[in-house]
Structures are given as structure tokens and as C-alpha cells.
Design an enzyme around this catalytic site. Structure first.
Site: not given
Length: 734
Positions: A630, A235, A701
Site C-alpha cells: 500500500k 522531495f 524516486e
């Protein structure tokens, strides 16, 4: 050759190619690696936030069982400083007696076992000459930096337009600091062989860690190898070479043995950075029919005492809406806090909360539907560059999202919708994420057995890079997916970009596009003068690929397989490399567009208990061509959960007097769990982007952006209470 015009917008949603390794435990993360005679490191951290070390007593630790060394600033060798990238490098650890934040590394203990190192580290005594820490952004002692990233902007005359506007609005919004908190603890395993260094590290950028370690230890970069085939989440936390990485390599060098260093969960809070807190003031001027005439956005964010972290929260406002008079300004204040660092959707996450909350407030003042207000101020061209976007389907995002969500059922009056005892609110936010693409390289090989290997020194932090790049390579080479292997996570591979900023897919994908095209060209060069080959004399623009063969376009029967070409010419394989660099917007006559989206949220509020629940979310995203529906959907869902956390749960709580993080465990730092995650629908719209040859834009993001604002706007619609600070707490709703 397969080209962009011949492929669909949405790629096949195949399963992750690395999935079987992960679910069977075969995937090896940095903490899973070791070497013979492995030693272990435990860290000693500061218990004050500002001051100096006045004394160190390491005798008890040095005499503890199994201890090989206790390393402090008093016996550590001089270290070089890692180079800055677009992110500032932390200073090398253990170089002086200064203390700049709580939890700073002051010493490390190296021992035969992790348990011995941990026990001995508790025996290190540190005496301090403490100073009063600066922990509040309003503290007059805090150093103020203006326009740190050089991206402040002004167009028109915002002050004059505000003064003459028919309707004016002003508000201040705040966001709390958040911790990246990946599930996997960051770990580094380091081993030296002379001046050659091998490191297994939880990084999002193996190539940079390689460069950083080479400079820190003044050794040839060619002798440093960084491996990260699997990373347990990041992250943004893995974009720097953190002090613990340097310490692991330093310990290994000083004791002459391989070393493993695994951060504890509290050390994850103090050692790998966090999302900055912000205070943002927005001023808007508009006509009574809802046309923006002035927009002023000023953001102040926190920053650690040394080094930089560019997080331009206001900058995105400059291109968000078609407003003739706009000013955006970013400022930073230095505090005695742990390192401020990129976290998913840096800058945009905080800036969008302020902007889209303000748009909602303006819609209420004007009596205009929030969706209609956004459509009236839609920017068909890039407002700053005055160029057409390389792609933009935000209007379609709004329209499709409103239909799927049922926005027309929204009653405009706050507090007018109920379901039993629950107040029901509908909220929305328009979202974007800045365009970014880093230079990247890749190599592609086809072997005589008809299989392909494609390689680049990038990482997959769970975003699906293994899978989508294997898919893309298979498509570009005309091979079945199971015939293609994509290799990453090794700094010895062709240089790759960082997995961050939503720029890897475009940068790496474009490099793979070039490598595969060059590889097909290499096969054609091999048969150019072969009179028996049906491809003799062909150029790459005259052929297509499919079923493991190259054939003349329009004549599938006039071709050869890769295997036959290699066999006929006595070759085991052919390899070609490719590189990508970002295009120039002025040369293309296009404004580069990041992803866009619209977030529609339904919330429920119990006014008696102050309980807030998110009932459902519809996200409509324009991310250009989707390589794998997916994995892209998974990215949006994951980002959305992060947005729920930012809106309702997450806050790094720092004690003002000591600078200590008071909730540095996952028992105290709240994040969303399954019960907090509602029904979600993700829809992709738009067209392939024109700024890169594969037509993609990032989705890593954008999934987080807009969720906090949409939730807060839904809370206002449900309750009539305007929440301008995150996270939204129970006491704000009672």
C-alpha cells in the site's frame, strides 16, 4: 530466526501506523512547536541578483513595536561553515556584503510576535551596488565546470562507432528548473540553554543538521538536539541545513530567547533550492535492425555561484542499454540563481527524459516498435562493471506493462488513433534509478510486557518509514505489529541516514535486521547456561521467532516467550544495536541494482485548442522485496504525479535581467491538481534483491522517472510533433 527465504516478495499492505495522528491533528510538525517566551523572526531578502550591499538603514525597524533585534552582516558574529556531505553545504548567512542571487537573506528582524517582525522587516532599507547578473547558461561570462562529480565515463570508441554506424541520430533536449514546493512551509524553532541547543526543524536528515549547527556555532555536537518527528513533505528540499536554520539558531542566541522562523511561500522558492535546468545533447548510432552501436550523452546543468550540487544527468545512460561504445559527460555553469538542489529523482528525472525521448525518435527512424527497440538492446549484465545485476526484472516490467496497458492495440502511424475530436497517443519509457545505500544504525528493545521499541535518527517525509520499519521489526522479532513502536525524528537516537536517494529503506532496514538479530542473540545469551530453558545452548542460527516467542527451528514447542525470559532473569528489558554498511560489489560478484520500471501512458490532444490530457498510466516496477504494497503503491503514484508536473506544468520562471523569480507562489507556479491526475495502475514484479539482507530497493524516486518521456512520446504518437523541451506548452501543440 525469520530469514529472507521465508518471506513473500510483497508485504502486507497495512495502513500507516501514523495515520490516526495525522488525520486527527495530533501529529506535531516543526511549526506546531514552541517554547515559553517565544520570539519570532522575519527575513529581509535581496531585490537584486548580483552585486554588493552599499548601505543598510535599520533604525526604523529597530524602533518598531516589539522588536528585539535587527541582525545583519554588520553585527552578526563570525560563523563556521557546515561540513559538506555528498551535497555541498550553503555558506553561513550574514557574513559579508556580497549578493549572489535574488532573494538572498540580508537581514532578519526578531520581535515578540510574527506580525511585529514582519512589519518591522519592511522598514529595513537596503542600498545596493548592483552588478549585471549572469542568468543564462549560454552567457559567455558563466563559469563552466566539467565532470564536477567525477563520474564521466567512456567505454569502447564512441566517435569511431558513430562515424561508421548504419543509422545515426542526434538531438538536443531541455528541461526547465522545478521547485520542490512541499505543502508544509519549512519552519525552524530554536532554543539555547548555555551551549546546548534544541531545534525543531523541517529536515530530512536530523543527524546532519545536528552536525552542521555544532560546527557553525562551535559548540559540542553532543549538546545539539534536532527533532523532526513529522515533516510536511520535502522531495529533497530537506537534505541540507539551509541558511534559515542557522539564522533561527543565531537569532535565539543573540536575543537570549527561543525563536521561531517560518518561511513564507515566496521564501520557499528562493531559500531551499530547486531542480536544475538542463540542456542535453544525445547522439546515437545503430544498425538497421535496431542494435545500438554508439551512444553519446552530454548534459549541461545550472549551478549557483558558490558551492556545489552534483546532478549527473548523463551518468545513468552508461548502464541503461547494452551498447559497446558509450560516452557520458556532465557539465555545469555557474549563474546568479538560487541554490540548485536535489529534487525527487535528481539527475535521472532529466537524463531519462532525454535518453528515452531519443530512443523513441530512433525507433521511428528505424521503423521498429519502441518497445521492441528497447528489448533488442536490453542489458542482461551491468554494461560498465560487466557483472550480473543483484536483481533486474526490467524485461518483465516491459512484458507485464505491455499486456496490462494494451500496447498491441497501438497503431504505429502518428496521428492514426482518435476518440472523437481527441487525438490519442501511446507512449512508453524504460526507467531505472541509480543504486544508493547509506550507512545506518538502529536500536531494538523488547520489554517485559512483550512490546518492542525500535529506534533510529531518521525521518519520515510521508514515504511510510514509520509503518514499514515497524512491519519489518515485527516480522524479524516475531511480534504482532501492534506490539511494535518505531521511533524516529530525533538526532539523539542511533545515527540514521537521510531520507533521500531511495537509499533509506535498504540502509535502515538492514540496520534493523542486524539489531533484531543481535537482540535475539542477547536473549539466547541470557538463557545460555539456564538448565531450565529449552533454548539453553542455542545459537541464533538454530532458532526461529513467532507469536512473541523464540523457539528451536522445527520444534515450536521447545521455546520461551520474551516476557518469560525477562521475568525469569529479573530483567525489565533487553536492548541491542545494529548497523549496516553498503556491500562491496566486487566481493559479492554482483552489480548493485537500483529499481527498474516501465511506464506506459495514454495521452489525448485536442489539436484545435492545443489541450493535452493524460488519460491513463500503467507503471510496472521492480523494486525488489516490497515491504508494504500500500505505501509502495502510494510512493509510485505520488512520484507519477510529480512526473506529470515536470512534463506539463512546472517551470521556475526567472527574469533574465534581474534574476527575480517571477512565479514564486503556488498561484503562479503550476502543479498538477486532482483534475490533471488520470487513472493509474501500479504493478510490482521481480525478486528480492541480493545486495542487502532484506532484499529491498527504494521506490521513492523511481515513481517520477520516465513519466515526462512517456508523455512526450505519447504526444508525438498522437500528433506527429516531437517535443524536446519541458514543460510541454499549449503553443507547442497548436
Amino acid at each position: 530466526m525469520t530469514t529472507l527465504e521465508h518471506v513473500e516478495l510483497v508485504g502486507e499492505g497495512v495502513d500507516r501506523v501514523d495515520g490516526p495522528q495525522k488525520v486527527t491533528g495530533a501529529a506535531r510538525y516543526p511549526n506546531d512547536f514552541g517554547f515559553p517566551n517565544l520570539a519570532h523572526v522575519a527575513l529581509v531578502r535581496s531585490t537584486i541578483a548580483a552585486g554588493r550591499i552599499s548601505g543598510l538603514d535599520t533604525g526604523a525597524a529597530e524602533s518598531a513595536p516589539g522588536v528585539l533585534a535587527v541582525i545583519t552582516h554588520e553585527n552578526a558574529p563570525p560563523l563556521g561553515r557546515a561540513p559538506d556531505t555528498f551535497l555541498s553545504a550553503p555558506p553561513p548567512p550574514l557574513q559579508d556584503d556580497r549578493i549572489l542571487h535574488y532573494g538572498q537573506y540580508l537581514a532578519m528582524v526578531v520581535a515578540d510576535t510574527a506580525e511585529q517582525a514582519t512589519a518591522a522587516a519592511r522598514r529595513v532599507r537596503v542600498d545596493y551596488e548592483a552588478a549585471e547578473p549572469v542568468t543564462d547558461m549560454h552567457d559567455p561570462r558563466a563559469e563552466l565546470l566539467t565532470d564536477p562529480g567525477g563520474v564521466d565515463s567512456t567505454r569502447g570508441d564512441p566517435e569511431a562507432a558513430l562515424a561508421s554506424a548504419e543509422v545515426r541520430f542526434e538531438a538536443t533536449y531541455t528541461t526547465a528548473p522545478n521547485a520542490n514546493s512541499p505543502m508544509g512551509l519549512f519552519a525552524t524553532v530554536a532554543a539555547w540553554d548555555g551551549d546546548a541547543l534544541t531545534v525543531h526543524d523541517a529536515t530530512q536528515w536530523p543527524g546532519y543538521v545536528r552536525t552542521a549547527l555544532a560546527q557553525v556555532f562551535a559548540v559540542p555536537e553532543s549538546g545539539v538536539r534536532v527533532l523532526a518527528p513529522f515533516v510536511g513533505g520535502g522531495f529533497g528540499a530537506g537534505l541540507r541545513a539551509w541558511p534559515h536554520v542557522v539564522l533561527a539558531a543565531l537569532a535565539a542566541r543573540m536575543v537570549g530567547r527561543p525563536v521561531k522562523l517560518v518561511l513564507t511561500r515566496p521564501e520557499m522558492f528562493t531559500g531551499i533550492g530547486h531542480r536544475t535546468s538542463t540542456e542535453q545533447r544525445i547522439r546515437m548510432g545503430a544498425t538497421r535492425d535496431g542494435r545500438l552501436v554508439a551512444l553519446d550523452h552530454e548534459s549541461t546543468t545550472t549551478l549557483q555561484m558558490e558551492g556545489n550540487n552534483i546532478e549527473a544527468c548523463a551518468a545513468g545512460t552508461a548502464s541503461a542499454y547494452a551498447c559497446p561504445n558509450v560516452s557520458t559527460r556532465d557539465r555545469q555553469v555557474r549563474l546568479n540563481v538560487t541554490w540548485c538542489n536535489s529534487m525527487r529523482a535528481p539527475g535521472e528525472a532529466q537524463g531519462n527524459f532525454a535518453l528515452e525521448s531519443a530512443m523513441d525518435e530512433l525507433s521511428c527512424i528505424l521503423g521498429i516498435d519502441p518497445l521492441e527497440l528497447r528489448l533488442r538492446n536490453y542489458a542482461d549484465r551491468h554494461p560498465q562493471l560487466d557483472l550480473p545485476w543483484s536483481s533486474k526484472a526490467l524485461r518483465e516490467c516491459y512484458e507485464v506493462g505491455a499486456e496490462r496497458f494494451g500496447w498491441s492495440r497501438r497503431l504505429p502511424e502518428p496521428g492514426s488513433m482518435r476518440d472523437g475530436d481527441w487525438l490519442v497517443g501511446y507512449g512508453l519509457a524504460g526507467v531505472s534509478f541509480f543504486w544508493y545505500q547509506a550507512p545506518c544504525q538502529a536500536g531494538a528493545t523488547v520489554r517485559r510486557d512483550g512490546t518492542a521499541l525500535v529506534r533510529s535518527a531518521v525521518t519520515d517525509i510521508g514515504t511510510g518509514t514509520y509503518t514499514v520499519m515497524a512491519q519489518l521489526s515485527a516480522e524479524l522479532l516475531g511480534l504482532d505489529l501492534e506490539r511494535v513502536t518505531f521511533e524516529l525524528g530525533d538526532s539523539d537516537l542511533p545515527p540514521g541516514a537521510q531520507a533521500g536517494g531511495s537509499g533509506l529503506t535498504a540502509g535502515l532496514g538492514s540496520a534493523i535486521h542486524a539489531a533484531c538479530r543481535n537482540l535475539v542473540r542477547a536473549f539466547l545469551d541470557t538463557v545460555r547456561d539456564d538448565p531450565t530453558s529449552p533454548l539453553a545452548g542455542c545459537t541464533v542460527d538454530e532458532v526461529s521467532v513467532g507469536r512473541g516467542r523464540i523457539h528451536r527451528t522445527g520444534s515450536p514447542e521447545r521455546g520461551e516467550s520474551y516476557a518469560d525470559i525477562l521475568s525469569a532473569h529479573g530483567l525489565a528489558e533487553l536492548t541491542a544495536n545494529g548497523a549496516s554498511t553498503p556491500a562491496d560489489s566486487q566481493q559479492l560478484g554482483l552489480a548493485p541494482a537500483g529499481p527498474f520500471g516501465a511506464r506506459f501512458v495514454e495521452v489525448r490532444v485536442d489539436p484545435s485548442l492545443g489541450l493535452l490530457r493524460v488519460a491513463r498510466i500503467v507503471s510496472v516496477i521492480d523494486a525488489g522485496r516490497i515491504l508494504n504494497e500500500k505505501t509502495a503503491t502510494s510512493q509510485i503514484i505520488g512520484g507519477t504525479v510529480g512526473g506529470i508536473g515536470m512534463a506539463m506544468f512546472e517551470e521556475v520562471v526567472t527574469d533574465a535581467g534581474t534574476g527575480r523569480i517571477a512565479n514564486a507562489t503556488l498561484g503562479d507556479y503550476l502543479i498538477p491538481v486532482n483534475a490533471d491526475v488520470p487513472e493509474m495502475e501500479v504493478i510490482f514484479v521481480g525478486r528480492p534483491d541480493r545486495f542487502n539482507p532484506i532484499g529491498v530497493k527504494g521506490v521513492g524516486e523511481i515513481g517520477l522517472v520516465g513519466i515526462p518521456a512517456a508523455i512526450a512520446n505519447g504526444v508525438y504518437h498522437a500528433t506527429g510533433r516531437r517535443i524536446r523541451s519541458l514543460p510541454i506548452m499549449i503553443d507547442q501543440l497548436l
